[in-house]
Design a protein around this motif. Structure first.
Motif, PDB file in Angstrom:
ATOM      1  N   PHE A 134     -88.670  51.841   5.132  1.00 48.06           N
ATOM      2  CA  PHE A 134     -89.841  52.568   6.031  1.00 48.06           C
ATOM      3  C   PHE A 134     -89.247  52.656   7.498  1.00 48.06           C
ATOM      4  CE2 PHE A 134     -92.774  51.945   9.510  1.00 48.06           C
ATOM      5  CZ  PHE A 134     -93.111  53.057   9.487  1.00 48.06           C
ATOM      6  N   VAL A 135     -88.851  51.607   7.879  1.00 47.77           N
ATOM      7  CA  VAL A 135     -88.313  51.472   9.283  1.00 47.77           C
ATOM      8  C   VAL A 135     -86.888  52.355   9.416  1.00 47.77           C
ATOM      9  CG1 VAL A 135     -87.167  50.065  11.064  1.00 47.77           C
ATOM     10  CG2 VAL A 135     -89.106  49.177   9.888  1.00 47.77           C
ATOM     11  N   ASN A 136     -86.255  52.338   8.334  1.00 51.05           N
ATOM     12  CA  ASN A 136     -84.930  53.030   8.222  1.00 51.05           C
ATOM     13  C   ASN A 136     -85.204  54.686   8.170  1.00 51.05           C
ATOM     14  OD1 ASN A 136     -83.364  50.791   8.071  1.00 51.05           O
ATOM     15  ND2 ASN A 136     -83.309  50.766   6.038  1.00 51.05           N
ATOM     16  N   ILE A 137     -86.322  54.990   7.758  1.00 48.63           N
ATOM     17  CA  ILE A 137     -86.718  56.455   7.688  1.00 48.63           C
ATOM     18  C   ILE A 137     -87.141  56.879   9.002  1.00 48.63           C
ATOM     19  CG2 ILE A 137     -88.350  58.124   6.586  1.00 48.63           C
ATOM     20  CD1 ILE A 137     -87.844  56.718   4.021  1.00 48.63           C
ATOM     21  N   ILE A 138     -87.994  56.038   9.674  1.00 46.92           N
ATOM     22  CA  ILE A 138     -88.551  56.320  10.952  1.00 46.92           C
ATOM     23  C   ILE A 138     -87.191  56.274  12.037  1.00 46.92           C
ATOM     24  CG2 ILE A 138     -89.620  55.156  13.051  1.00 46.92           C
ATOM     25  CD1 ILE A 138     -91.598  56.306  11.083  1.00 46.92           C
ATOM     26  N   GLN A 139     -86.124  55.510  11.843  1.00 44.08           N
ATOM     27  CA  GLN A 139     -85.186  55.599  12.747  1.00 44.08           C
ATOM     28  C   GLN A 139     -84.412  56.985  12.755  1.00 44.08           C
ATOM     29  OE1 GLN A 139     -81.862  53.199  11.718  1.00 44.08           O
ATOM     30  NE2 GLN A 139     -80.917  53.109  13.735  1.00 44.08           N
ATOM     31  N   ALA A 140     -84.404  57.468  11.354  1.00 46.49           N
ATOM     32  CA  ALA A 140     -83.783  58.864  11.369  1.00 46.49           C
ATOM     33  C   ALA A 140     -84.657  60.078  11.626  1.00 46.49           C
ATOM     34  CB  ALA A 140     -83.219  58.952   9.753  1.00 46.49           C
ATOM     35  N   SER A 141     -85.933  59.781  11.359  1.00 52.76           N
ATOM     36  CA  SER A 141     -86.802  61.128  11.483  1.00 52.76           C
ATOM     37  C   SER A 141     -87.654  61.009  12.833  1.00 52.76           C
ATOM     38  CB  SER A 141     -87.887  61.097  10.504  1.00 52.76           C
ATOM     39  OG  SER A 141     -88.829  59.718  10.576  1.00 52.76           O
ATOM     40  N   VAL A 142     -87.801  59.733  13.530  1.00 50.95           N
ATOM     41  CA  VAL A 142     -88.539  59.935  14.897  1.00 50.95           C
ATOM     42  C   VAL A 142     -87.547  59.430  15.914  1.00 50.95           C
ATOM     43  CG1 VAL A 142     -90.239  59.084  15.911  1.00 50.95           C
ATOM     44  CG2 VAL A 142     -90.570  59.206  13.544  1.00 50.95           C
ATOM     45  N   GLY A 143     -86.961  58.483  15.764  1.00 53.58           N
ATOM     46  CA  GLY A 143     -85.929  57.862  16.691  1.00 53.58           C
ATOM     47  C   GLY A 143     -85.638  56.436  16.756  1.00 53.58           C
ATOM     48  N   GLU A 144     -84.484  56.028  17.641  1.00 51.24           N
ATOM     49  CA  GLU A 144     -84.024  54.869  17.604  1.00 51.24           C
ATOM     50  C   GLU A 144     -85.280  54.092  18.336  1.00 51.24           C
ATOM     51  OE1 GLU A 144     -81.386  53.363  16.544  1.00 51.24           O
ATOM     52  OE2 GLU A 144     -80.114  55.144  15.959  1.00 51.24           O
ATOM     53  N   LYS A 145     -85.787  54.302  19.380  1.00 54.88           N
ATOM     54  CA  LYS A 145     -86.552  53.497  20.139  1.00 54.88           C
ATOM     55  C   LYS A 145     -87.951  53.120  19.273  1.00 54.88           C
ATOM     56  CE  LYS A 145     -89.904  53.849  23.905  1.00 54.88           C
ATOM     57  NZ  LYS A 145     -90.189  54.703  25.254  1.00 54.88           N
ATOM     58  N   GLU A 146     -88.396  54.106  18.617  1.00 51.49           N
ATOM     59  CA  GLU A 146     -89.814  54.136  17.696  1.00 51.49           C
ATOM     60  C   GLU A 146     -89.191  52.990  16.400  1.00 51.49           C
ATOM     61  OE1 GLU A 146     -90.293  57.555  19.801  1.00 51.49           O
ATOM     62  OE2 GLU A 146     -88.530  56.873  18.591  1.00 51.49           O
ATOM     63  N   ALA A 147     -87.813  53.212  16.011  1.00 51.15           N
ATOM     64  CA  ALA A 147     -87.601  52.307  14.988  1.00 51.15           C
ATOM     65  C   ALA A 147     -87.232  50.929  15.310  1.00 51.15           C
ATOM     66  CB  ALA A 147     -86.241  52.900  14.141  1.00 51.15           C
ATOM     67  N   LYS A 148     -86.797  50.617  16.603  1.00 50.61           N
ATOM     68  CA  LYS A 148     -86.500  49.411  17.159  1.00 50.61           C
ATOM     69  C   LYS A 148     -87.910  48.356  17.125  1.00 50.61           C
ATOM     70  CE  LYS A 148     -84.365  46.925  20.947  1.00 50.61           C
ATOM     71  NZ  LYS A 148     -83.411  47.066  22.129  1.00 50.61           N
ATOM     72  N   ALA A 149     -88.861  49.423  17.913  1.00 53.41           N
ATOM     73  CA  ALA A 149     -90.082  48.621  17.831  1.00 53.41           C
ATOM     74  C   ALA A 149     -90.716  48.385  16.706  1.00 53.41           C
ATOM     75  CB  ALA A 149     -91.170  49.697  18.901  1.00 53.41           C
ATOM     76  N   ALA A 150     -90.578  49.225  15.703  1.00 55.19           N
ATOM     77  CA  ALA A 150     -91.122  49.155  14.413  1.00 55.19           C
ATOM     78  C   ALA A 150     -90.193  47.892  13.612  1.00 55.19           C
ATOM     79  CB  ALA A 150     -90.982  50.278  13.444  1.00 55.19           C
ATOM     80  N   GLN A 151     -89.189  47.660  13.896  1.00 57.89           N
ATOM     81  CA  GLN A 151     -88.303  46.735  13.279  1.00 57.89           C
ATOM     82  C   GLN A 151     -88.736  45.438  13.827  1.00 57.89           C
ATOM     83  OE1 GLN A 151     -85.549  47.128  10.975  1.00 57.89           O
ATOM     84  NE2 GLN A 151     -86.284  44.943  10.621  1.00 57.89           N
ATOM     85  N   SER A 152     -89.040  45.497  15.039  1.00 58.78           N
ATOM     86  CA  SER A 152     -89.499  44.089  15.802  1.00 58.78           C
ATOM     87  C   SER A 152     -90.852  43.585  15.224  1.00 58.78           C
ATOM     88  CB  SER A 152     -89.409  44.399  17.472  1.00 58.78           C
ATOM     89  OG  SER A 152     -90.137  43.164  18.017  1.00 58.78           O
ATOM     90  N   VAL A 153     -91.604  44.582  14.911  1.00 55.04           N
ATOM     91  CA  VAL A 153     -93.116  44.168  14.539  1.00 55.04           C
ATOM     92  C   VAL A 153     -92.792  43.669  13.101  1.00 55.04           C
ATOM     93  CG1 VAL A 153     -95.395  45.057  13.785  1.00 55.04           C
ATOM     94  CG2 VAL A 153     -94.151  45.636  16.005  1.00 55.04           C
ATOM     95  N   LEU A 154     -92.036  44.410  12.242  1.00 53.54           N
ATOM     96  CA  LEU A 154     -91.862  44.070  11.006  1.00 53.54           C
ATOM     97  C   LEU A 154     -91.121  42.459  10.595  1.00 53.54           C
ATOM     98  CD1 LEU A 154     -91.673  44.546   7.836  1.00 53.54           C
ATOM     99  CD2 LEU A 154     -89.612  45.864   8.342  1.00 53.54           C
TER     100      LEU A 154
END
Length: 246
Positions: A216-236
């Motif tokens: 999921f985080v990887n798809i967020i990185q590709a579809s939404v952006g690096e900033k959002e994926a980094k925040a999601a990764q930190s939470v995960l």
């Protein structure tokens, strides 16, 4: 291809990469990989929440091609209004209508799919919602109200009666699919890490695996952006550390 939006094309490239590596990496093994329909839900929810309607068009085409029914796709957008508001939800539904018209003009007849089953529970909506929330969190909901629920009892009632009773009890989408919609929206809009943390834990409670959440985080990185994926990764990462230590 221009109509699909750059973010969608980038996401599609990454998705194809996931598929190609499925046999080599445990993160995309059959038991750890999100289904095609689950993968398609993520950018649909994220693009709707962010208002990126050009990219949403491509994501909708992909989701319908992946097997999402019209009612399932509609339900994604109905569900997410509770997290990002009616304006984003309605614009998403309008975009879906345009995509369906385009597909019909091309001779593509998408399946409508099942409607939501009638809810026969005669208890109050508050009690129904309390039970659903207990199922999602794996924790009893009978304790004293604290935090925002104590400060604003009204919103706690609205959450139980509407979000967890009216919306979550609609069986067009499963709990795990609804949680994918939710964390997609929360990751897309940003600034709501406590809620994202809670819903990632719920994802684990309703059957999604750590590997699927990483995908999921990887798809967020590709579809939404690096900033959002980094925040999601930190939470995960925080959620997985917490679960491991329990």
């Amino acid at each position: 291809m221009k109509m699909f939006g750059l973010k969608y094309l980038l996401w599609l490239v990454v998705l194809l990469g996931f598929t190609a590596q499925a046999g080599a990496q445990s993160i995309t093994s059959e038991s750890q990989s999100l289904t095609k329909k689950q993968q398609a839900i993520i950018p649909i929810a994220a693009f709707t929440a962010s208002g990126d309607l050009d990219s949403l068009k491509g994501a909708l085409h992909n989701g319908l091609d992946a097997g999402l029914t019209i009612n399932e796709t509609k339900e994604v957008m109905v569900h997410l209004y509770a997290y990002c508001g009616f304006p984003r939800s309605i614009r998403g539904l309008q975009t879906l209508m345009a995509v369906l018209d385009d597909r019909k003009a091309k001779g593509i007849n998408d399946e409508w799919g099942a409607e939501a089953s009638p809810i026969k529970d005669k208890r109050s909506k508050y009690d129904q919602g309390k039970e659903v929330l207990g199922e999602l969190t794996g924790a009893p909901q009978d304790g004293p109200k604290t935090g925002y629920a104590a400060f604003s009892p009204e919103i706690e009632v609205f959450l139980k009666e509407h979000l967890f009773a009216d919306i979550f009890e609609r069986d067009v989408l499963s709990y795990s699919e609804r949680e994918l919609v939710t964390i997609s929206v929360l990751s897309s809009i940003g600034g709501v890490e406590p809620m994202l943390r809670s819903h990632m834990r719920i994802c684990l409670n309703v059957g999604l695996t750590p590997g699927q959440l990483q995908q999921f985080v990887n798809i967020i990185q590709a579809s939404v952006g690096e900033k959002e994926a980094k925040a999601a990764q930190s939470v995960l990462d925080e959620v997985l550390r917490s679960v491991k230590s329990e």
